[in-house]
Motif scaffolding. Structure first.
Motif, PDB file in Angstrom:
ATOM      1  N   TYR A  29       0.848  -1.191   0.000  1.00  0.00           N
ATOM      2  CA  TYR A  29       0.000   0.000   0.000  1.00  0.00           C
ATOM      3  C   TYR A  29       0.880   1.235   0.000  1.00  0.00           C
ATOM      4  O   TYR A  29       2.100   1.161   0.233  1.00  0.00           O
ATOM      5  N   THR A  30       0.284   2.395  -0.291  1.00  0.00           N
ATOM      6  CA  THR A  30       0.996   3.661  -0.139  1.00  0.00           C
ATOM      7  C   THR A  30       0.154   4.578   0.744  1.00  0.00           C
ATOM      8  O   THR A  30      -1.061   4.714   0.536  1.00  0.00           O
ATOM      9  N   PRO A  31       0.761   5.214   1.752  1.00  0.00           N
ATOM     10  CA  PRO A  31       0.018   6.113   2.634  1.00  0.00           C
ATOM     11  C   PRO A  31      -0.295   7.444   1.953  1.00  0.00           C
ATOM     12  O   PRO A  31       0.146   7.705   0.828  1.00  0.00           O
ATOM     13  N   SER A  32      -1.028   8.264   2.643  1.00  0.00           N
ATOM     14  CA  SER A  32      -1.361   9.592   2.138  1.00  0.00           C
ATOM     15  C   SER A  32      -0.094  10.413   1.934  1.00  0.00           C
ATOM     16  O   SER A  32       0.925  10.189   2.594  1.00  0.00           O
ATOM     17  N   ASN A  33      -0.177  11.372   1.027  1.00  0.00           N
ATOM     18  CA  ASN A  33       0.933  12.311   0.842  1.00  0.00           C
ATOM     19  C   ASN A  33       0.737  13.472   1.815  1.00  0.00           C
ATOM     20  O   ASN A  33      -0.082  14.363   1.581  1.00  0.00           O
ATOM     21  N   ASN A  34       1.486  13.433   2.906  1.00  0.00           N
ATOM     22  CA  ASN A  34       1.364  14.453   3.937  1.00  0.00           C
ATOM     23  C   ASN A  34       2.431  15.538   3.819  1.00  0.00           C
ATOM     24  O   ASN A  34       2.674  16.288   4.774  1.00  0.00           O
ATOM     25  N   SER A  35       3.046  15.619   2.651  1.00  0.00           N
ATOM     26  CA  SER A  35       4.092  16.617   2.414  1.00  0.00           C
ATOM     27  C   SER A  35       3.560  17.709   1.485  1.00  0.00           C
ATOM     28  O   SER A  35       2.379  17.719   1.118  1.00  0.00           O
ATOM     29  N   ILE A  36       4.448  18.602   1.085  1.00  0.00           N
ATOM     30  CA  ILE A  36       4.100  19.613   0.077  1.00  0.00           C
ATOM     31  C   ILE A  36       4.740  19.243  -1.262  1.00  0.00           C
ATOM     32  O   ILE A  36       4.798  20.057  -2.179  1.00  0.00           O
ATOM     33  N   ARG A  37       5.208  17.985  -1.374  1.00  0.00           N
ATOM     34  CA  ARG A  37       5.915  17.521  -2.557  1.00  0.00           C
ATOM     35  C   ARG A  37       5.075  16.544  -3.375  1.00  0.00           C
ATOM     36  O   ARG A  37       4.329  15.763  -2.821  1.00  0.00           O
ATOM     37  N   MET A  38       5.234  16.613  -4.696  1.00  0.00           N
ATOM     38  CA  MET A  38       4.617  15.631  -5.582  1.00  0.00           C
ATOM     39  C   MET A  38       5.360  14.304  -5.467  1.00  0.00           C
ATOM     40  O   MET A  38       6.560  14.263  -5.199  1.00  0.00           O
ATOM     41  N   ARG A  39       4.632  13.189  -5.654  1.00  0.00           N
ATOM     42  CA  ARG A  39       5.248  11.880  -5.702  1.00  0.00           C
ATOM     43  C   ARG A  39       4.731  11.134  -6.922  1.00  0.00           C
ATOM     44  O   ARG A  39       3.610  10.676  -6.958  1.00  0.00           O
ATOM     45  N   ARG A  40       5.591  11.086  -7.962  1.00  0.00           N
ATOM     46  CA  ARG A  40       5.226  10.414  -9.209  1.00  0.00           C
ATOM     47  C   ARG A  40       5.996   9.104  -9.361  1.00  0.00           C
ATOM     48  O   ARG A  40       7.112   8.959  -8.871  1.00  0.00           O
ATOM     49  N   ALA A  41       5.378   8.161 -10.066  1.00  0.00           N
ATOM     50  CA  ALA A  41       6.013   6.866 -10.328  1.00  0.00           C
ATOM     51  C   ALA A  41       5.348   6.254 -11.543  1.00  0.00           C
ATOM     52  O   ALA A  41       4.251   6.664 -11.949  1.00  0.00           O
ATOM     53  N   ILE A  42       6.007   5.279 -12.141  1.00  0.00           N
ATOM     54  CA  ILE A  42       5.336   4.435 -13.136  1.00  0.00           C
ATOM     55  C   ILE A  42       5.325   3.014 -12.598  1.00  0.00           C
ATOM     56  O   ILE A  42       6.210   2.609 -11.829  1.00  0.00           O
ATOM     57  N   GLN A  43       4.292   2.277 -12.983  1.00  0.00           N
ATOM     58  CA  GLN A  43       4.166   0.887 -12.556  1.00  0.00           C
ATOM     59  C   GLN A  43       3.807   0.034 -13.759  1.00  0.00           C
ATOM     60  O   GLN A  43       2.824   0.310 -14.455  1.00  0.00           O
ATOM     61  N   MET A  44       4.606  -0.983 -13.991  1.00  0.00           N
ATOM     62  CA  MET A  44       4.405  -1.889 -15.112  1.00  0.00           C
ATOM     63  C   MET A  44       4.202  -3.305 -14.582  1.00  0.00           C
ATOM     64  O   MET A  44       5.057  -3.833 -13.853  1.00  0.00           O
ATOM     65  N   HIS A  45       3.076  -3.919 -14.939  1.00  0.00           N
ATOM     66  CA  HIS A  45       2.791  -5.296 -14.553  1.00  0.00           C
ATOM     67  C   HIS A  45       3.081  -6.225 -15.734  1.00  0.00           C
ATOM     68  O   HIS A  45       2.592  -5.998 -16.840  1.00  0.00           O
ATOM     69  N   TYR A  46       3.856  -7.271 -15.469  1.00  0.00           N
ATOM     70  CA  TYR A  46       4.153  -8.280 -16.474  1.00  0.00           C
ATOM     71  C   TYR A  46       3.661  -9.639 -15.986  1.00  0.00           C
ATOM     72  O   TYR A  46       3.645  -9.909 -14.781  1.00  0.00           O
ATOM     73  N   ALA A  47       3.292 -10.495 -16.928  1.00  0.00           N
ATOM     74  CA  ALA A  47       2.825 -11.839 -16.573  1.00  0.00           C
ATOM     75  C   ALA A  47       3.249 -12.828 -17.649  1.00  0.00           C
ATOM     76  O   ALA A  47       3.468 -12.458 -18.811  1.00  0.00           O
ATOM     77  N   SER A  48       3.356 -14.077 -17.265  1.00  0.00           N
ATOM     78  CA  SER A  48       3.639 -15.131 -18.230  1.00  0.00           C
ATOM     79  C   SER A  48       2.521 -15.183 -19.267  1.00  0.00           C
ATOM     80  O   SER A  48       1.327 -15.106 -18.927  1.00  0.00           O
ATOM     81  N   GLY A  49       2.903 -15.340 -20.513  1.00  0.00           N
ATOM     82  CA  GLY A  49       1.902 -15.448 -21.572  1.00  0.00           C
ATOM     83  C   GLY A  49       1.051 -16.693 -21.452  1.00  0.00           C
ATOM     84  O   GLY A  49       0.022 -16.817 -22.131  1.00  0.00           O
TER      85      GLY A  49
END
Length: 312
Positions: free
Chosen positions: A235-255
């Protein structure tokens, strides 16, 4: 309340081409690995620039029509409170929580999906036949809420559970602004019960929260990556700062994976008769979960053979 343990040990990844046997064993045992400098600073800046470009172009059309589009979840997902007029964001970038299915809709991210490092590790852990299951760019502006505890395969329900994800930080990610939190080894006992008291997929999450002394926070610097199994609790908690938090997430799976659905859910076609090894915890009585087993075919074939049919 006890604080979560912090995962600080990281594996250098600037020239990574494959995992050592020790790292493979660590991943299989604990369900995750952390890599420093997985993406270069140039790659990180290019991704952030592309995210801003996509959002700016989306708003050009939105300003003309005032409508989200026929499928508002495709690509640009604004914060629900912004959509409802209950929150005035600092700017347009701060109004968006997610860019969804980016690799199937945007050429830039289609190329990212076949990044040599992600592809090499995915093939090593999943086999030669690999599909990009889902791709997202995640934005957590200041003040935004938590993403509740869950396991990704609670949504996908793939059999076998041969899936993984890369979560790559684009900004400094720490406990204050909502970095990833995980429960090591929680991928070893199948998909646990999930529910949604408000009948809302946004709050669909683990019914029983993990014990606090088992939780590990994973702070990351821009370009660092968290690799984790598709059934690892996180999980990710709330953003309690004054800063942005960006990320990318890629899910891969067996064909060779296939989706399944609850046998009581007659409206969707699943792979009936398939049996998953080990516990399943598919919550069939009462039948609450299936409405949240939203499933789309994998976005891209990134390596090997496309099996078609009921396969992803």
């Amino acid at each position: 309340m006890s604080s979560p343990t912090t995962k600080r040990q990281k594996n250098a990844a600037s020239d990574l081409t494959s995992l050592t046997d020790d790292l493979v064993r660590e991943y299989q045992q604990n369900g995750f690995l952390v890599f420093r400098n997985f993406f270069s600073s140039d790659e990180v800046e290019a991704i952030k620039n592309e995210m801003s470009r996509v959002i700016d172009e989306w708003y050009v059309e939105f300003d003309k029509t005032g409508e989200e589009g026929a499928d508002w979840e495709e690509v640009v997902n604004r914060d629900p409170l912004v959509r409802q007029g209950k929150l005035k964001p600092l700017d347009r970038l701060h109004s968006v929580r997610r860019l969804f299915r980016i690799s199937v809709n945007l050429h830039f991210f289609k190329q990212i999906a076949s990044h040599p490092k992600m592809l090499a590790i995915s093939k090593q852990l999943l086999g030669d036949d690999v599909k990009l299951l889902q791709s997202m760019a995640l934005l957590k502006p200041p003040g935004t809420a938590e993403k509740k505890w869950h396991q990704d395969n609670a949504y996908f329900r793939l059999i076998p559970n041969h899936l993984l994800a890369f979560w790559i930080a684009l900004d400094e990610a720490d406990v204050e602004n909502g970095c990833m939190h995980i429960v090591p080894k929680s991928h070893n006992h199948g998909v646990d019960d999930h529910s949604s008291p408000d009948d809302d997929h946004v709050v669909y999450s683990l019914t029983n929260l993990p014990e606090k002394d088992k939780i590990v926070s994973v702070p990351l610097s821009p370009g660092d990556a968290l690799l984790f199994h598709g059934e690892l609790q996180h999980y990710t908690p709330s953003n309690n700062s004054i800063r942005m938090r960006r990320a990318i997430q890629m899910h891969y799976a067996s064909g060779q994976c296939k989706p399944t659905v609850c046998p009581k859910d007659g409206e969707e076609k699943g792979s009936e008769g398939l049996q998953q090894e080990g516990p399943t915890h598919f919550d069939c009585a009462p039948c609450i979960e299936p409405k949240f087993w939203y499933y789309r075919k994998a976005e891209l074939l990134v390596s090997g053979h496309d099996y078609g049919g009921e396969h992803i």
